[in-house]
Design an enzyme around this catalytic site. Structure first.
Site, PDB file in Angstrom:
ATOM      1  CG  HIS A 257      37.636  39.921  -6.507  1.00 46.28           C
ATOM      2  ND1 HIS A 257      38.400  39.121  -7.320  1.00 46.28           N
ATOM      3  CD2 HIS A 257      38.333  41.054  -6.317  1.00 46.28           C
ATOM      4  CE1 HIS A 257      39.507  39.754  -7.613  1.00 46.28           C
ATOM      5  NE2 HIS A 257      39.487  40.936  -7.037  1.00 46.28           N
TER       6      HIS A 257
ATOM      7  NE  ARG B 220      50.315  33.905  -1.853  1.00 45.47           N
ATOM      8  CZ  ARG B 220      51.296  33.736  -2.741  1.00 45.47           C
ATOM      9  NH1 ARG B 220      51.527  34.665  -3.642  1.00 45.47           N
ATOM     10  NH2 ARG B 220      52.038  32.656  -2.725  1.00 45.47           N
ATOM     11  CB  THR B 221      43.878  34.887   2.470  1.00 51.33           C
ATOM     12  OG1 THR B 221      42.658  34.595   1.792  1.00 51.33           O
ATOM     13  CG2 THR B 221      43.578  35.775   3.669  1.00 51.33           C
ATOM     14  CG  HIS B 222      48.755  38.785   0.990  1.00 53.57           C
ATOM     15  ND1 HIS B 222      47.957  38.919  -0.122  1.00 53.57           N
ATOM     16  CD2 HIS B 222      50.006  38.543   0.537  1.00 53.57           C
ATOM     17  CE1 HIS B 222      48.702  38.761  -1.212  1.00 53.57           C
ATOM     18  NE2 HIS B 222      49.949  38.532  -0.846  1.00 53.57           N
TER      19      HIS B 222
ATOM     20  CD  GLU C 210      60.529  44.549   3.678  1.00 56.98           C
ATOM     21  OE1 GLU C 210      60.742  44.993   2.534  1.00 56.98           O
ATOM     22  OE2 GLU C 210      59.597  43.769   3.945  1.00 56.98           O
TER      23      GLU C 210
ATOM     24  CB  SER D  75      52.722  35.833   0.241  1.00 60.93           C
ATOM     25  OG  SER D  75      53.726  35.595  -0.720  1.00 60.93           O
TER      26      SER D  75
HETATM   27  I1  8IG Z   1      56.077  43.035  -5.053  1.00 58.06           I
HETATM   28  O1  8IG Z   1      60.196  45.070  -1.279  1.00 58.06           O
HETATM   29  C1  8IG Z   1      56.967  43.235  -3.292  1.00 58.06           C
HETATM   30  N1  8IG Z   1      56.525  42.619  -2.208  1.00 58.06           N
HETATM   31  N2  8IG Z   1      58.224  42.749   2.148  1.00 58.06           N
HETATM   32  N3  8IG Z   1      59.233  43.924   0.407  1.00 58.06           N
HETATM   33  C2  8IG Z   1      58.252  43.103   0.869  1.00 58.06           C
HETATM   34  N4  8IG Z   1      57.310  42.604   0.076  1.00 58.06           N
HETATM   35  C3  8IG Z   1      57.340  42.971  -1.219  1.00 58.06           C
HETATM   36  C4  8IG Z   1      58.300  43.817  -1.751  1.00 58.06           C
HETATM   37  C5  8IG Z   1      59.311  44.317  -0.884  1.00 58.06           C
HETATM   38  N5  8IG Z   1      58.066  43.963  -3.065  1.00 58.06           N
END
Ligand code: 8IG
Length: 277
Positions: free
Chosen positions: A76, A97-99, A198, A217
């Site tokens: 979905h 949302r599409t990432h 990261e 995003s």
């Molecule tokens: I929720 O620590 C979430 N989204 N890049 N780093 C990145 N995206 C995230 C993080 C994060 N926490």
């Protein structure tokens, strides 16, 4: 458009603005609301805001709207809601949302924003869950986005389209948000491609180049929103401190949990901010 059809945005010859105009017409037809004033993308932790904004006029499965449909196997894509606020404004709430890391290309990523603009929305509120670099921040804390650094090496703009990004995250709207909660801090959102979090070294890099928030995003969506002429308000829910800033490893489960705990408070904040816009 039925789910079994391929997504029109995947045709390189398609004009993404025409697809967005068709999507906006779908929303008008399915909701009976011809024009929306404000659009809101709800990221992790922000979902409850929709219920607090006003009366839900229509709730539309995203698969019913052109360009949001995906091949059946992918599951979905969420719901679009049309809400009428007590003040009589129409808010389009995008829970779909599409990432970028999904790998469908940047057109798919920004389709919801272009569709929001095509429904008439002049203000785009972008929310997300993200990691915090500033040691003074704690999980569960909402912060305003003051600017961004786009580390995806991509852009939603096609061709020689030169768009000014000064004041991308409107100072005026941040000030409005602070009339609701004067304690709101702000920071520079750094978009990584993801979906991995990261390394501590990458977080230090983000810090040295001026980043305060790490996420996956919002920067690309904000660029498309500005291209479409919208004014942008950005909120990050700090669900975790970024890798190496917090002493423990990052866990998606803990991130989700932090979002769930903060949800009632930040959703109420967001609803009040929207009413003040
Ligand atoms: I929720 O620590 C979430 N989204 N890049 N780093 C990145 N995206 C995230 C993080 C994060 N926490």
């Amino acid at each position: 458009m039925p789910e079994t059809h391929s997504n029109p945005l995947d045709d390189p010859a398609a004009n993404p603005f025409e697809v967005a105009a068709i999507a906006a017409a779908d929303i008008a037809r399915l909701s009976g609301v011809e024009h929306h004033d404000i659009a809101l993308t709800l990221g992790s932790g922000w979902g409850k805001a929709a219920d607090l904004l006003g009366e839900t006029v229509a709730s539309i499965p995203a698969t019913e709207v052109t360009g949001f449909s995906k091949p059946a196997l992918e599951g979905h894509v969420g719901t679009l809601r049309s809400i009428r606020t007590p003040g009589g404004r129409h808010v389009l709430v995008i829970g779909a949302r599409t990432h970028y890391y999904e790998g469908h290309g940047v057109r798919r990523v920004v389709h919801s924003v272009r569709t929001a603009a095509a429904t008439g929305a002049k203000i785009m509120v972008l929310t997300n869950g993200a990691g915090g670099i500033q040691e003074t921040w704690s999980p569960g804390q909402p912060v305003l986005i003051s600017d961004h650094i786009n580390l995806t090496a991509d852009s939603p703009l096609e061709g020689a389209t030169f768009i000014d990004l000064t004041d991308l995250y409107s100072k005026r709207l941040r000030d409005v948000a602070r009339t609701v909660d004067a304690s709101l801090d702000e920071g520079v959102y750094t978009q990584f491609r993801g979906p991995h979090y990261e390394t501590p070294a990458e977080v230090q890099m983000a810090k040295r180049i001026g980043g305060d928030i790490v996420g996956m995003s919002t920067a690309l969506e904000a660029i498309a929103a500005r291209e479409a002429g919208m004014e942008i308000l950005g909120f990050s829910l700090i669900t975790n401190l970024a890798a190496g800033i917090q002493q423990t490893p990052l866990s998606h489960t803990e991130v989700i949990e932090a979002g769930r705990e903060a949800e009632p408070v930040i959703s109420a904040l967001l609803a009040r901010v929207v009413e003040a816009l």
